[in-house]
Design a protein around this motif. Structure first.
Motif, mmCIF file in Angstrom:
data_model
loop_
_atom_site.group_PDB
_atom_site.id
_atom_site.type_symbol
_atom_site.label_atom_id
_atom_site.label_comp_id
_atom_site.label_asym_id
_atom_site.label_seq_id
_atom_site.Cartn_x
_atom_site.Cartn_y
_atom_site.Cartn_z
ATOM 1 N N GLU A 190 51.199 3.319 1.089
ATOM 2 C CA GLU A 190 51.458 2.150 1.985
ATOM 3 C C GLU A 190 50.090 1.467 2.134
ATOM 4 N N ARG A 191 49.073 2.392 2.435
ATOM 5 C CA ARG A 191 47.710 1.865 2.740
ATOM 6 C C ARG A 191 46.779 1.413 1.636
ATOM 7 N N ILE A 192 46.926 2.222 0.651
ATOM 8 C CA ILE A 192 45.916 2.032 -0.709
ATOM 9 C C ILE A 192 46.614 0.984 -1.784
ATOM 10 N N GLY A 193 48.066 0.894 -1.044
ATOM 11 C CA GLY A 193 48.779 -0.228 -2.037
ATOM 12 C C GLY A 193 49.296 0.220 -3.307
ATOM 13 N N VAL A 205 34.748 16.780 1.293
ATOM 14 C CA VAL A 205 33.667 16.004 0.313
ATOM 15 C C VAL A 205 34.003 14.678 -0.198
ATOM 16 N N GLY A 206 33.260 13.662 -0.190
ATOM 17 C CA GLY A 206 33.684 12.614 -0.834
ATOM 18 C C GLY A 206 32.828 12.304 -1.751
ATOM 19 N N THR A 246 38.333 7.551 2.476
ATOM 20 C CA THR A 246 37.940 8.380 3.198
ATOM 21 C C THR A 246 38.541 8.469 4.500
ATOM 22 N N ALA A 247 38.491 7.404 5.054
ATOM 23 C CA ALA A 247 39.074 7.303 6.261
ATOM 24 C C ALA A 247 40.503 7.828 6.582
ATOM 25 N N TYR A 248 41.124 7.258 5.404
ATOM 26 C CA TYR A 248 42.554 7.868 5.377
ATOM 27 C C TYR A 248 42.860 9.396 5.065
ATOM 28 N N TYR A 249 41.875 9.731 4.264
ATOM 29 C CA TYR A 249 41.876 11.325 4.169
ATOM 30 C C TYR A 249 41.786 12.006 5.378
ATOM 31 N N GLN A 250 40.664 11.444 6.076
ATOM 32 C CA GLN A 250 40.230 12.028 7.420
ATOM 33 C C GLN A 250 41.519 12.194 8.312
ATOM 34 N N GLU A 281 37.716 12.648 -5.218
ATOM 35 C CA GLU A 281 36.991 12.215 -6.560
ATOM 36 C C GLU A 281 37.017 10.405 -6.546
ATOM 37 N N ASN A 282 37.593 9.869 -5.379
ATOM 38 C CA ASN A 282 37.202 8.351 -5.199
ATOM 39 C C ASN A 282 37.145 8.077 -3.847
#
Length: 440
Positions: free
Chosen positions: A348-351, A75-76, A53-57, A46-47
């Protein structure tokens, strides 16, 4: 039999012996474990910012390696359009299996009967005791039946990001209360150099951020009084908003009137503004654009009551829709995303702040300045949480619907008093309907 036919049969036998079941190596992988078909589940993020998107992949790839019998179709959805897209899918019965669900959506989607109660799965999950009990309890309060309809994996904290190099250059300290905030905004504005003391959110998401700012100023922790009157239009909030709105154009870029999240962050990262209010999640963008010595995080200024006020239930996570045909596979994916290991990697990646005890104990939390700040805030005896009425099915609709009114206010077409009176009236109407329903 001719030689050509004989050779075709021989080639077919050879291919079967090489693949084991007459399919190519590629199709054999697609078929899953031991030749059984793979279960495909659809996941809506949803965001869908580019980095997320890269992190989810990457997380999906790891999940599929650990669960070769499941395939995840990603699906983004752009954040601005996500809720509308989901509601459209509810109407057309085209929902995914799994979706990112914000806490503010739980009551609305539960009221529509589309979210699956996760308790039967959660009760058997080995990771259930690792999640912060306060967060799980908060989610349960948002559903009429007290069920768990969202499994959380991240928590936000509203803060000020500030240009530490600008403050050092001017020889002033970052603000600790709202009076010093307004003074610093004024002092750090130099329109001739294209520098402003602040950038505010005037477009998408403006209403929600404004709500959090007002409660951080007043120190109120209740949204309604005992009689159901909303405190949004309390005189304390009106006077604050008058002062806050007056910053526009004079101490902020004129483009702020249409700024959503990305535009506001860009204004800060490109050197147009000394401060911006957001959450820990914009850290990655600041880190890519600025040197470590150029920016830092700061707790919101102390309220009039001397407290540090944050919004309760500022939590994101995942839900499974009732319409799924693969609940077991969907749960395996959701519980993977909310596991300590995945939470730690993601946050850690999205802070942002994990809601896992194990993840919170990881080394990166202690080493990252803004995460240390978050932990300091959560452990402070000064912190208080205001309780937004997320239990109202109309809550997020009212919040999001205020964005256009904020723009009108910035244009001077709507006074802060009128804006807050209209906003309060909508919440009071929704609250009355909710209380009447509860009494039936």
């Amino acid at each position: 039999m001719g030689m050509r036919a004989f050779m075709a049969i021989l080639l077919g036998i050879l291919l079967v012996s090489l693949t084991g079941c007459g399919e190519s190596p590629q199709s054999a992988v697609k078929s899953g474990l031991n030749g059984k078909p793979r279960t495909t589940i659809v996941f809506w993020n949803e965001n869908a910012a580019a980095d997320r998107t890269a992190y989810y992949q990457e997380l999906i790839q790891q999940f599929e390696q650990e669960n070769p019998d499941i395939r995840v179709e990603y699906v983004g959805l752009p954040k601005k359009a996500a809720r509308l897209k989901i509601n459209t899918a509810i109407t057309t019965n085209e929902l995914p299996d799994v979706c990112g669900v914000q806490s503010a959506w739980i009551a609305e989607f539960c009221n529509k009967g589309v979210l699956m109660n996760l308790d039967p799965w959660f009760d058997q999950w080995e990771g259930k005791d690792d999640l912060l009990s306060s967060v799980i309890a908060g989610n349960r309060r948002l559903a009429k039946d007290g069920g768990l309809y969202q499994l959380p994996n991240t928590m936000g904290l509203e803060i000020l990001w500030y240009r530490s190099d600008w403050f050092a250059e001017a020889g002033i300290a970052p603000p600790t209360d709202w009076d010093s905030f307004f003074q610093d905004v004024e002092q750090l504005t130099d329109a001739s150099r294209g520098r402003y003391g602040y950038t505010m959110r005037g477009g998408d998401g403006a209403g929600l951020q404004l709500l959090r700012t007002m409660f951080a100023y007043s120190g109120f922790t209740q949204f309604f009084d005992a009689n159901g009157k909303c405190v949004i239009n309390d005189p304390v909030h009106v006077s604050f908003l008058q002062r806050y709105i007056s910053l526009y154009r004079r101490n902020t870029p004129t483009s702020d009137i249409t700024n959503g999240y990305q535009e506001m962050v860009a204004a800060f990262d490109t050197g147009q503004a000394a401060m911006m209010q957001h959450n820990l999640g914009s850290y990655g963008s600041h880190q890519r654009s600025l040197a470590p010595a150029q920016f830092a995080a700061l707790l919101l200024p102390r309220s009039l009551k001397g407290t540090i006020v944050q919004e309760a239930n500022n939590v994101d996570g995942y839900g499974i829709f009732q319409s799924t045909k693969h609940p077991e596979a969907a749960w395996r994916f959701v519980s993977f995303l909310c596991s300590a290991k995945a939470q730690s990697w993601w946050n850690e990646r999205i802070g942002q702040i994990p809601v896992s005890h194990q993840a919170l104990a990881d080394e990166w939390v202690s080493k990252t300045p803004h995460m240390r700040l978050a932990r300091q805030a959560l452990e402070s005896d000064k912190i208080r949480f205001y309780m937004p009425p997320m239990y109202l099915p109309e809550y997020r609709k009212i919040i999001d619907g205020s964005d256009a009114a904020v723009e009108q206010m910035l244009m001077g077409n709507l006074s802060p008093q009128t804006f807050l009176d209209q906003w309060a009236a909508k919440f009071e109407q929704a609250e009355r309907a909710y209380r009447q329903e509860q009494q039936q």
